[in-house]
Design an enzyme around this catalytic site. Structure first.
Site, PDB file in Angstrom:
ATOM      1  N   LYS A 117      35.485  38.822  26.097  1.00 19.26           N
ATOM      2  CA  LYS A 117      36.274  40.015  25.748  1.00 19.26           C
ATOM      3  C   LYS A 117      36.896  39.840  24.370  1.00 19.26           C
ATOM      4  O   LYS A 117      37.552  38.836  24.104  1.00 19.26           O
ATOM      5  CB  LYS A 117      37.381  40.197  26.798  1.00 19.26           C
TER       6      LYS A 117
HETATM    7  O1  G3P Z   1      42.343  44.865  31.643  1.00 17.97           O
HETATM    8  C1  G3P Z   1      42.436  45.832  30.755  1.00 17.97           C
HETATM    9  C2  G3P Z   1      43.205  47.047  31.173  1.00 17.97           C
HETATM   10  O2  G3P Z   1      42.599  47.595  32.274  1.00 17.97           O
HETATM   11  C3  G3P Z   1      44.679  46.872  31.369  1.00 17.97           C
HETATM   12  O3  G3P Z   1      45.243  48.117  31.446  1.00 17.97           O
HETATM   13  O4  G3P Z   1      47.171  49.539  30.884  1.00 17.97           O
HETATM   14  O5  G3P Z   1      46.928  48.617  33.176  1.00 17.97           O
HETATM   15  O6  G3P Z   1      47.510  47.103  31.300  1.00 17.97           O
HETATM   16  P1  G3P Z   1      46.813  48.349  31.733  1.00 17.97           P
END
Ligand code: G3P
Length: 218
Positions: free
Chosen positions: A83
């Protein structure tokens, strides 16, 4: 549509795998930090539990360091996808790693222009964050629609992964928009089962069965 679990927690992963609907896992430095285990060890354990793509994120910010870190992460297991954040140095690193045959997941994508750069650099997956766009009052799902359209216009092989998912509706809308993958926190995955009419209907069926037959069986 593929479902990935957006978590580095092994208990959540084991429970999700038991449902038979998970195709892979995404992690990020915040999710790994929550488990308090070095990324290499936690990612290795995750790869032992699931036979699917497992995204592990670099934490350096120069192309040279990201390439070195990416090659190291890729050596953990054949299913590791490296990633990389969507910054200039990140795209440079993606180009190099792609030529090595190392699959990359370009993360922190917030625009169709960024997604074009990721595809042209040879990214295996791009991760637009729809929830964080919604948080700003803009329609995050429009980004998924734009990227899917652009990628199909030019036959880009990069897969669109809907990330930063906040609820069941995001999953349904991303599927309708043609997203190849959705990565879901454990609690959102649980929500996908739920519907009040299903519970009510099952209750009635079982009550009718009990009323009709259990008396006879005694
Ligand atoms: O892993 C990446 C992403 O899905 C994280 O999103 O906004 O829930 O931190 P968030």
């Amino acid at each position: 549509m593929k479902f990935f679990l957006d978590s580095a927690n092994l208990d959540e992963l084991k429970k999700a795998i038991a449902w038979g609907v998970i195709d892979g896992v995404t992690t990020n430095p915040s999710l790994i930090a929550k488990e308090g285990v070095p990324v290499e060890d936690q990612v290795r354990r995750i790869c032992e539990l699931i036979d699917g793509d497992v995204s592990a994120e670099v934490v350096s910010i120069t192309a040279r360091e990201m390439v070195a870190e990416g090659r190291q992460l890729a050596r953990i297991h054949k299913n590791v996808v490296v990633k990389i954040p969507l910054i200039e140095e990140g795209i440079k690193a993606v180009s190099i790693l792609s030529k090595d045959g190392i699959r990359t997941n370009v993360t922190l994508c917030f625009s169709a222009a960024q997604a074009l750069m990721a595809a042209k650099a040879g990214a295996y997956i791009v991760s637009p964050f729809i929830g964080r766009i919604d948080d700003l009052g803009w329609p995050g799902m429009d980004l998924i629609k734009d990227i899917v359209t652009i990628y199909s216009n030019y036959g880009f092989k990069t897969q669109v992964l809907a990330a930063s998912i906040r609820g069941a509706l995001h999953v349904v809308e991303a599927a309708k928009a043609g997203s190849h993958i959705a990565t879901l926190p454990y609690k959102v995955l649980q929500q996908l089962f739920q519907h009040p009419l299903t519970e009510k209907g099952l209750e009635q069926f079982l009550a009718d069965h009990r009323k009709a037959f259990e008396l006879i069986e005694v």
